[in-house]
Design a protein around this motif. Structure first.
Motif, PDB file in Angstrom:
ATOM      1  N   LEU A  84       0.857  -1.183   0.000  1.00  9.17           N
ATOM      2  CA  LEU A  84       0.000   0.000   0.000  1.00  9.17           C
ATOM      3  C   LEU A  84       0.891   1.231   0.000  1.00  9.17           C
ATOM      4  N   ASP A  85       0.511   2.270  -0.750  1.00  6.69           N
ATOM      5  CA  ASP A  85       1.292   3.508  -0.773  1.00  6.69           C
ATOM      6  C   ASP A  85       0.412   4.677  -0.317  1.00  6.69           C
ATOM      7  N   LEU A  86       0.658   5.120   0.911  1.00 10.59           N
ATOM      8  CA  LEU A  86      -0.082   6.254   1.460  1.00 10.59           C
ATOM      9  C   LEU A  86       0.600   7.587   1.194  1.00 10.59           C
ATOM     10  N   SER A  87       1.723   7.570   0.485  1.00  9.82           N
ATOM     11  CA  SER A  87       2.490   8.798   0.273  1.00  9.82           C
ATOM     12  C   SER A  87       2.179   9.487  -1.047  1.00  9.82           C
ATOM     13  N   VAL A  88       1.206   8.989  -1.787  1.00  7.98           N
ATOM     14  CA  VAL A  88       0.948   9.556  -3.120  1.00  7.98           C
ATOM     15  C   VAL A  88       0.515  11.025  -3.050  1.00  7.98           C
ATOM     16  N   GLY A  89      -0.267  11.380  -2.037  1.00 13.89           N
ATOM     17  CA  GLY A  89      -0.717  12.768  -1.924  1.00 13.89           C
ATOM     18  C   GLY A  89       0.432  13.723  -1.677  1.00 13.89           C
ATOM     19  N   SER A  90       1.310  13.380  -0.756  1.00 13.71           N
ATOM     20  CA  SER A  90       2.450  14.252  -0.450  1.00 13.71           C
ATOM     21  C   SER A  90       3.458  14.261  -1.593  1.00 13.71           C
ATOM     22  N   THR A  91       3.539  13.156  -2.339  1.00 13.79           N
ATOM     23  CA  THR A  91       4.428  13.114  -3.508  1.00 13.79           C
ATOM     24  C   THR A  91       3.961  14.110  -4.558  1.00 13.79           C
ATOM     25  N   ILE A  92       2.657  14.196  -4.760  1.00  9.83           N
ATOM     26  CA  ILE A  92       2.104  15.183  -5.686  1.00  9.83           C
ATOM     27  C   ILE A  92       2.445  16.594  -5.216  1.00  9.83           C
ATOM     28  N   ALA A  93       2.287  16.856  -3.919  1.00  7.44           N
ATOM     29  CA  ALA A  93       2.560  18.189  -3.378  1.00  7.44           C
ATOM     30  C   ALA A  93       4.018  18.588  -3.576  1.00  7.44           C
ATOM     31  N   LEU A  94       4.951  17.706  -3.211  1.00  9.62           N
ATOM     32  CA  LEU A  94       6.369  18.022  -3.349  1.00  9.62           C
ATOM     33  C   LEU A  94       6.766  18.143  -4.818  1.00  9.62           C
ATOM     34  N   THR A  95       6.215  17.297  -5.663  1.00  9.32           N
ATOM     35  CA  THR A  95       6.473  17.391  -7.105  1.00  9.32           C
ATOM     36  C   THR A  95       6.017  18.734  -7.645  1.00  9.32           C
ATOM     37  N   SER A  96       4.844  19.173  -7.227  1.00  8.33           N
ATOM     38  CA  SER A  96       4.303  20.447  -7.688  1.00  8.33           C
ATOM     39  C   SER A  96       5.212  21.605  -7.290  1.00  8.33           C
ATOM     40  N   VAL A  97       5.663  21.608  -6.049  1.00 13.31           N
ATOM     41  CA  VAL A  97       6.516  22.698  -5.557  1.00 13.31           C
ATOM     42  C   VAL A  97       7.863  22.694  -6.278  1.00 13.31           C
ATOM     43  N   ILE A  98       8.490  21.523  -6.411  1.00 16.73           N
ATOM     44  CA  ILE A  98       9.794  21.424  -7.077  1.00 16.73           C
ATOM     45  C   ILE A  98       9.695  21.856  -8.535  1.00 16.73           C
ATOM     46  N   THR A  99       8.665  21.385  -9.223  1.00 14.26           N
ATOM     47  CA  THR A  99       8.482  21.740 -10.636  1.00 14.26           C
ATOM     48  C   THR A  99       8.268  23.233 -10.799  1.00 14.26           C
ATOM     49  N   ALA A 100       7.408  23.820  -9.952  1.00 13.79           N
ATOM     50  CA  ALA A 100       7.131  25.256 -10.046  1.00 13.79           C
ATOM     51  C   ALA A 100       8.362  26.086  -9.706  1.00 13.79           C
ATOM     52  N   LEU A 101       9.134  25.650  -8.704  1.00 10.88           N
ATOM     53  CA  LEU A 101      10.351  26.375  -8.352  1.00 10.88           C
ATOM     54  C   LEU A 101      11.353  26.353  -9.510  1.00 10.88           C
ATOM     55  N   ALA A 102      11.481  25.213 -10.164  1.00  9.80           N
ATOM     56  CA  ALA A 102      12.396  25.107 -11.298  1.00  9.80           C
ATOM     57  C   ALA A 102      11.941  25.996 -12.452  1.00  9.80           C
ATOM     58  N   LEU A 103      10.645  25.988 -12.720  1.00 11.36           N
ATOM     59  CA  LEU A 103      10.111  26.808 -13.810  1.00 11.36           C
ATOM     60  C   LEU A 103      10.238  28.296 -13.503  1.00 11.36           C
ATOM     61  N   SER A 104       9.993  28.673 -12.256  1.00 18.18           N
ATOM     62  CA  SER A 104      10.102  30.090 -11.880  1.00 18.18           C
ATOM     63  C   SER A 104      11.549  30.581 -11.931  1.00 18.18           C
ATOM     64  N   ALA A 105      12.502  29.633 -11.819  1.00 20.12           N
ATOM     65  CA  ALA A 105      13.919  29.983 -11.937  1.00 20.12           C
ATOM     66  C   ALA A 105      14.385  29.934 -13.389  1.00 20.12           C
ATOM     67  N   GLU A 106      13.443  29.842 -14.311  1.00 20.38           N
ATOM     68  CA  GLU A 106      13.693  29.844 -15.753  1.00 20.38           C
ATOM     69  C   GLU A 106      14.514  28.639 -16.218  1.00 20.38           C
ATOM     70  N   VAL A 107      14.355  27.529 -15.503  1.00 16.73           N
ATOM     71  CA  VAL A 107      14.925  26.261 -15.959  1.00 16.73           C
ATOM     72  C   VAL A 107      14.107  25.792 -17.162  1.00 16.73           C
ATOM     73  N   PRO A 108      14.739  25.242 -18.204  1.00 19.46           N
ATOM     74  CA  PRO A 108      13.966  24.744 -19.352  1.00 19.46           C
ATOM     75  C   PRO A 108      12.864  23.783 -18.909  1.00 19.46           C
ATOM     76  N   PRO A 109      11.671  23.896 -19.500  1.00 15.28           N
ATOM     77  CA  PRO A 109      10.536  23.065 -19.078  1.00 15.28           C
ATOM     78  C   PRO A 109      10.833  21.570 -19.024  1.00 15.28           C
ATOM     79  N   VAL A 110      11.622  21.074 -19.976  1.00 12.65           N
ATOM     80  CA  VAL A 110      11.928  19.635 -19.981  1.00 12.65           C
ATOM     81  C   VAL A 110      12.689  19.255 -18.724  1.00 12.65           C
ATOM     82  N   LEU A 111      13.659  20.075 -18.336  1.00 13.67           N
ATOM     83  CA  LEU A 111      14.429  19.789 -17.125  1.00 13.67           C
ATOM     84  C   LEU A 111      13.571  19.956 -15.876  1.00 13.67           C
ATOM     85  N   ALA A 112      12.647  20.920 -15.907  1.00 17.42           N
ATOM     86  CA  ALA A 112      11.743  21.111 -14.763  1.00 17.42           C
ATOM     87  C   ALA A 112      10.848  19.895 -14.576  1.00 17.42           C
ATOM     88  N   VAL A 113      10.364  19.352 -15.688  1.00 17.18           N
ATOM     89  CA  VAL A 113       9.531  18.141 -15.617  1.00 17.18           C
ATOM     90  C   VAL A 113      10.346  16.971 -15.081  1.00 17.18           C
TER      91      VAL A 113
END
Length: 333
Positions: A84-113
């Motif tokens: 069972l994986d109960l961490s899927v919700g927090s994984t989405i949250a951390l992924t969202s923050v990391i991706t947005a931080l990378a994009l806001s720092a003008e990292v190329p979208p492919v690398l941000a993904v």
């Protein structure tokens, strides 16, 4: 001599045919009531709310179901291993923050993904390694990583939305379409086909079913159980991170509170679709129906302006019913 044989054969009573009612009951137990309930729900919502069958609303249901489908496919793989994986919700949250931080720092979208997907890789490795090599129950391990990932997301975002996501990123992965089909839907369909191929056409997939069916027997058969468990958790978390990336594009920001509802919904959708909580049993087609069922249910209740409190009650009842049906299938099996 031939005559005697023929006479003996003619006098042998035929085996009684299985009653139709028993065959229908067995089929319902096998497939569950999900297809019947889904059709009934579609008819009710279409009758009560004329907007329900509009092209715009059906497209909206498809978009909303994409994120849950990706997470549920990952959850299904873990459930097939009797984990069972109960961490899927927090994984989405951390992924969202990391991706947005990378994009806001003008990292190329492919690398941000890729950075966002890297979150899933790390979380999945932690979950899988601890479960496989330390033999800690998966619900305890993933509960711990839930706390870690949530804390990291809040720390990195200071508890506020991370802005600065380029409009082009949101326009393509969030609201874009190809040939009239939303891009997230296309991605989800391709992922579902890939997961189907992995589960039913590769040794890895067969090993997953074998481990969920009987881990000891799988070990005796020479299957590398620990490696398969680690891989299953990694696949689950990476698919979850993919959903997090798409959600980030959808809301055009990084949200540390994103994904909280996906834990229970992904389990409910998988079990509704016939995936056993005890491992070794599940079918992707029915899991997709489970996701559609929950998506249609949420959409219909929203159109009817049903209170969010009542919606929580309904979803809770759906989850309990799914678990009860899973227990019934196990007993009948």
């Amino acid at each position: 001599m031939t005559t005697l044989t023929n006479n003996a054969s003619a006098s042998t009573p035929a085996l009684p045919a299985t009653p139709l009612s028993r065959r229908i009951t067995a089929k319902v137990i096998e497939l569950g009531l999900l297809p019947i309930l889904l059709v009934a729900m579609l008819v009710v919502f279409a009758t009560v709310e004329p907007r329900f069958l509009s092209a715009q609303n059906l497209t909206n249901v498809g978009r909303q179901s994409v994120y849950l489908l990706l997470v549920t496919l990952g959850q299904m793989i873990v459930l097939l291993c009797a984990q069972l994986d109960l961490s899927v919700g927090s994984t989405i949250a951390l992924t969202s923050v990391i991706t947005a931080l990378a994009l806001s720092a003008e990292v190329p979208p492919v690398l941000a993904v890729l950075a966002g997907l890297g979150v899933g890789l790390v979380v999945g490795l932690v979950n899988g390694l601890v479960v496989a090599f330390w033999h800690v129950p998966s619900f305890m391990v993933t509960l711990g990583t839930t706390s870690l990932a949530t804390g990291a997301a809040l720390l990195l975002s200071n508890g506020a939305p991370v802005t600065g996501v380029p409009l082009s990123f949101s326009a393509f992965l969030g609201t874009g379409s190809l040939g009239g089909i939303p891009v997230p839907v296309i991605i989800a369909v391709l992922v579902a086909l890939a997961v189907y191929g992995i589960l039913y056409w590769t040794n890895f997939g067969r090993n997953i079913f074998a481990i969920g069916g009987n881990e000891l027997a799988a070990t005796v058969a020479g299957i590398r159980v620990k490696a398969v468990l680690v891989a299953a958790f990694v696949v689950c978390s990476v698919l979850t991170s993919l959903a997090g990336v798409l959600l980030t594009a959808r809301v055009a920001s990084g949200e540390a509170t994103l994904g909280g509802s996906f834990v229970l919904l992904s389990i409910a959708a998988a079990v509704l679709g016939g995936t056993s909580l005890f491992g070794g049993e599940g079918r992707i087609g029915l899991v997709v129906l489970g996701v559609i069922f929950i998506g249609v249910l949420n959409n219909g209740m929203n159109l009817l302006q049903i209170s969010s409190y009542i919606q929580q009650l309904v979803l809770g009842a759906v989850l309990i019913s799914a678990v009860a049906l899973d227990r019934l299938r196990a007993r009948m099996g």
